[in-house]
Structures are given as C-alpha cells and as structure tokens.
Design a protein around this motif. Structure first.
Motif, mmCIF file in Angstrom:
data_model
loop_
_atom_site.group_PDB
_atom_site.id
_atom_site.type_symbol
_atom_site.label_atom_id
_atom_site.label_comp_id
_atom_site.label_asym_id
_atom_site.label_seq_id
_atom_site.Cartn_x
_atom_site.Cartn_y
_atom_site.Cartn_z
ATOM 1 N N THR A 178 0.833 -1.195 0.000
ATOM 2 C CA THR A 178 0.000 0.000 0.000
ATOM 3 C C THR A 178 0.871 1.250 0.000
ATOM 4 O O THR A 178 1.962 1.263 0.575
ATOM 5 N N THR A 179 0.369 2.278 -0.650
ATOM 6 C CA THR A 179 1.014 3.582 -0.657
ATOM 7 C C THR A 179 -0.049 4.619 -0.345
ATOM 8 O O THR A 179 -1.050 4.724 -1.058
ATOM 9 N N GLY A 180 0.157 5.351 0.730
ATOM 10 C CA GLY A 180 -0.800 6.384 1.112
ATOM 11 C C GLY A 180 -0.725 7.592 0.194
ATOM 12 O O GLY A 180 0.368 8.077 -0.106
ATOM 13 N N LEU A 181 -1.870 8.052 -0.254
ATOM 14 C CA LEU A 181 -1.970 9.222 -1.132
ATOM 15 C C LEU A 181 -3.006 10.206 -0.609
ATOM 16 O O LEU A 181 -3.488 11.061 -1.346
ATOM 17 N N SER A 182 -3.374 10.076 0.661
ATOM 18 C CA SER A 182 -4.475 10.865 1.234
ATOM 19 C C SER A 182 -4.148 12.343 1.292
ATOM 20 O O SER A 182 -2.981 12.753 1.313
ATOM 21 N N GLU A 183 -5.209 13.111 1.332
ATOM 22 C CA GLU A 183 -5.119 14.554 1.528
ATOM 23 C C GLU A 183 -6.252 14.917 2.481
ATOM 24 O O GLU A 183 -7.134 14.086 2.727
ATOM 25 N N PRO A 184 -6.273 16.107 3.029
ATOM 26 C CA PRO A 184 -7.333 16.461 3.984
ATOM 27 C C PRO A 184 -8.733 16.200 3.403
ATOM 28 O O PRO A 184 -9.052 16.645 2.302
ATOM 29 N N GLY A 185 -9.521 15.443 4.149
ATOM 30 C CA GLY A 185 -10.890 15.161 3.756
ATOM 31 C C GLY A 185 -11.057 14.040 2.737
ATOM 32 O O GLY A 185 -12.179 13.728 2.347
ATOM 33 N N LEU A 186 -9.959 13.445 2.291
ATOM 34 C CA LEU A 186 -10.044 12.395 1.287
ATOM 35 C C LEU A 186 -9.006 11.311 1.567
ATOM 36 O O LEU A 186 -7.810 11.590 1.625
ATOM 37 N N THR A 187 -9.495 10.096 1.754
ATOM 38 C CA THR A 187 -8.596 8.962 1.938
ATOM 39 C C THR A 187 -8.321 8.356 0.573
ATOM 40 O O THR A 187 -9.250 7.969 -0.134
ATOM 41 N N ARG A 188 -7.052 8.308 0.195
ATOM 42 C CA ARG A 188 -6.636 7.682 -1.073
ATOM 43 C C ARG A 188 -5.460 6.767 -0.769
ATOM 44 O O ARG A 188 -4.520 7.164 -0.083
ATOM 45 N N VAL A 189 -5.558 5.562 -1.279
ATOM 46 C CA VAL A 189 -4.475 4.599 -1.104
ATOM 47 C C VAL A 189 -4.294 3.842 -2.406
ATOM 48 O O VAL A 189 -5.263 3.433 -3.039
ATOM 49 N N ARG A 190 -3.052 3.649 -2.784
ATOM 50 C CA ARG A 190 -2.716 2.834 -3.948
ATOM 51 C C ARG A 190 -2.367 1.439 -3.442
ATOM 52 O O ARG A 190 -1.522 1.285 -2.560
ATOM 53 N N PHE A 191 -3.058 0.447 -3.993
ATOM 54 C CA PHE A 191 -2.777 -0.950 -3.689
ATOM 55 C C PHE A 191 -2.069 -1.561 -4.894
ATOM 56 O O PHE A 191 -2.615 -1.529 -6.000
ATOM 57 N N ASP A 192 -0.878 -2.082 -4.666
ATOM 58 C CA ASP A 192 -0.163 -2.826 -5.699
ATOM 59 C C ASP A 192 -0.253 -4.292 -5.343
ATOM 60 O O ASP A 192 0.141 -4.697 -4.235
ATOM 61 N N ILE A 193 -0.768 -5.073 -6.268
ATOM 62 C CA ILE A 193 -0.926 -6.512 -6.051
ATOM 63 C C ILE A 193 -0.103 -7.211 -7.120
ATOM 64 O O ILE A 193 -0.372 -7.061 -8.319
ATOM 65 N N VAL A 194 0.903 -7.945 -6.674
ATOM 66 C CA VAL A 194 1.802 -8.602 -7.615
ATOM 67 C C VAL A 194 1.724 -10.106 -7.384
ATOM 68 O O VAL A 194 2.003 -10.592 -6.280
ATOM 69 N N ARG A 195 1.328 -10.815 -8.433
ATOM 70 C CA ARG A 195 1.289 -12.283 -8.352
ATOM 71 C C ARG A 195 2.714 -12.813 -8.282
ATOM 72 O O ARG A 195 3.589 -12.377 -9.005
ATOM 73 N N ARG A 196 2.891 -13.781 -7.416
ATOM 74 C CA ARG A 196 4.181 -14.459 -7.336
ATOM 75 C C ARG A 196 4.161 -15.645 -8.286
ATOM 76 O O ARG A 196 3.118 -16.248 -8.511
ATOM 77 N N ALA A 197 5.335 -15.978 -8.795
ATOM 78 C CA ALA A 197 5.420 -17.106 -9.746
ATOM 79 C C ALA A 197 5.122 -18.418 -9.050
ATOM 80 O O ALA A 197 5.307 -18.609 -7.887
#
Length: 170
Positions: free
Chosen positions: A151-170
């Motif tokens: 997860t990477t937080g991208l929030s700003e006041p009044g708005l919750t934003r998070v980037r989820f990176d999902i990587v399949r393992r071999a």
C-alpha cells in the motif's frame, strides 16, 4: 466478527463502552453512520489492545468471507482474484447501489493492470482504506492467489486515497 474472534462478552462490552446512537442494534437493510463504526473499533482496540488498523483489516477479510456466503452470484464465472477485483466498481458496486441507494461507497480506479501486476486506487471520504486492504486480502485468499499486496498512502485532507499494488508471485 467480534463474537467469533474474541467473544460475545467482548462484543457486549465494546458496544456498551462505545455508547453509539443506535445502541449497537443493526439490521441488514439499514445504513449507519461511519462514526459509529469508528467508535466501536476504537473501543475494541482499547479492550483487546489490538491496533485499530489491524482490526479494520481483519474486519475486511471477514467481510469478504461473508460476501462469498451471502452473494455467491457475484463470484459465478469469475475465475481469479484479478477478474473479481476488476468487477468491483462497475458490477459489485452497481448491485450494492440497487440494494442500498443511499450507500456512500468508495471508488476504485485501476490505472494499471496486467496478468501479473494489478494496481487499484481506493478513494473515499471515509477513513476505511484498511478495510479495503482486508477485503483485497480476503479476495486473494478466496481465490488461492499467491500475491504480494503493498500500500502507498496518497491521502489529503478530507479524502482517503491509497494505492494498492498486487503482484502475483510465480
């Protein structure tokens, strides 16, 4: 979830201590203030000494399991976690809005996606990105996906934003 993972007594103490307007009485067709959930989680954290984000993620995993039981049609013909995740915004949330027209649902954008790496950006006025993380973890577990979630937080006041990176393992 609280009764299952802790005990009915802890659930009762949590509800009593949170002193929420609903009195802790909820129905499947109702809509409730997210402040009640925050109050309940805060009390549960105090009672169990489990950090709030950890409890919210656990709730998300629990909620995904409940969705598979209550809404099996959402999963019919959906072979992988990535396939399911791609359906949240335009299929699952569409159906939820039919049942709960007043529901304030988060938004999920998928700016990058391929068979190995999936990016989802969660956006909401409510601070429940940890619940979304738990839902994604529950989805990966349901489909038996071997994947890493960051997860990477991208929030700003009044708005919750998070980037989820999902990587399949071999």
């Amino acid at each position: 979830m609280v009764e299952e993972q802790f005990s009915p007594e802890v659930a009762d103490r949590m509800i009593e201590a949170a002193n929420v307007p609903s009195g802790g009485a909820y129905t499947a067709v109702g809509t409730y203030s997210h402040e009640e959930m925050l109050a309940l989680i805060g009390e549960l954290s105090r009672l169990t000494e489990v950090p709030v984000p950890q409890l919210v993620r656990a709730y998300g995993r629990h909620l995904f399991r409940r969705f598979t039981q209550l809404y099996p049609s959402f999963f019919d013909g959906v072979p992988t976690a990535f396939d399911f995740l791609s359906r949240i915004e335009n299929h699952v949330h569409l159906e939820v809005r039919k049942l709960y027209p007043d529901a304030e649902l988060p938004r999920f954008d998928t700016p990058e996606a391929d068979v190995r790496h999936w990016v989802m950006v969660y956006e909401s006025r409510r601070p429940f990105a940890a619940r979304a993380e738990g839902l994604i973890e529950g989805c990966l577990a349901h489909y038996g996906e071997n994947a890493e979630l960051t997860t990477t937080g991208l929030s700003e006041p009044g708005l919750t934003r998070v980037r989820f990176d999902i990587v399949r393992r071999a």
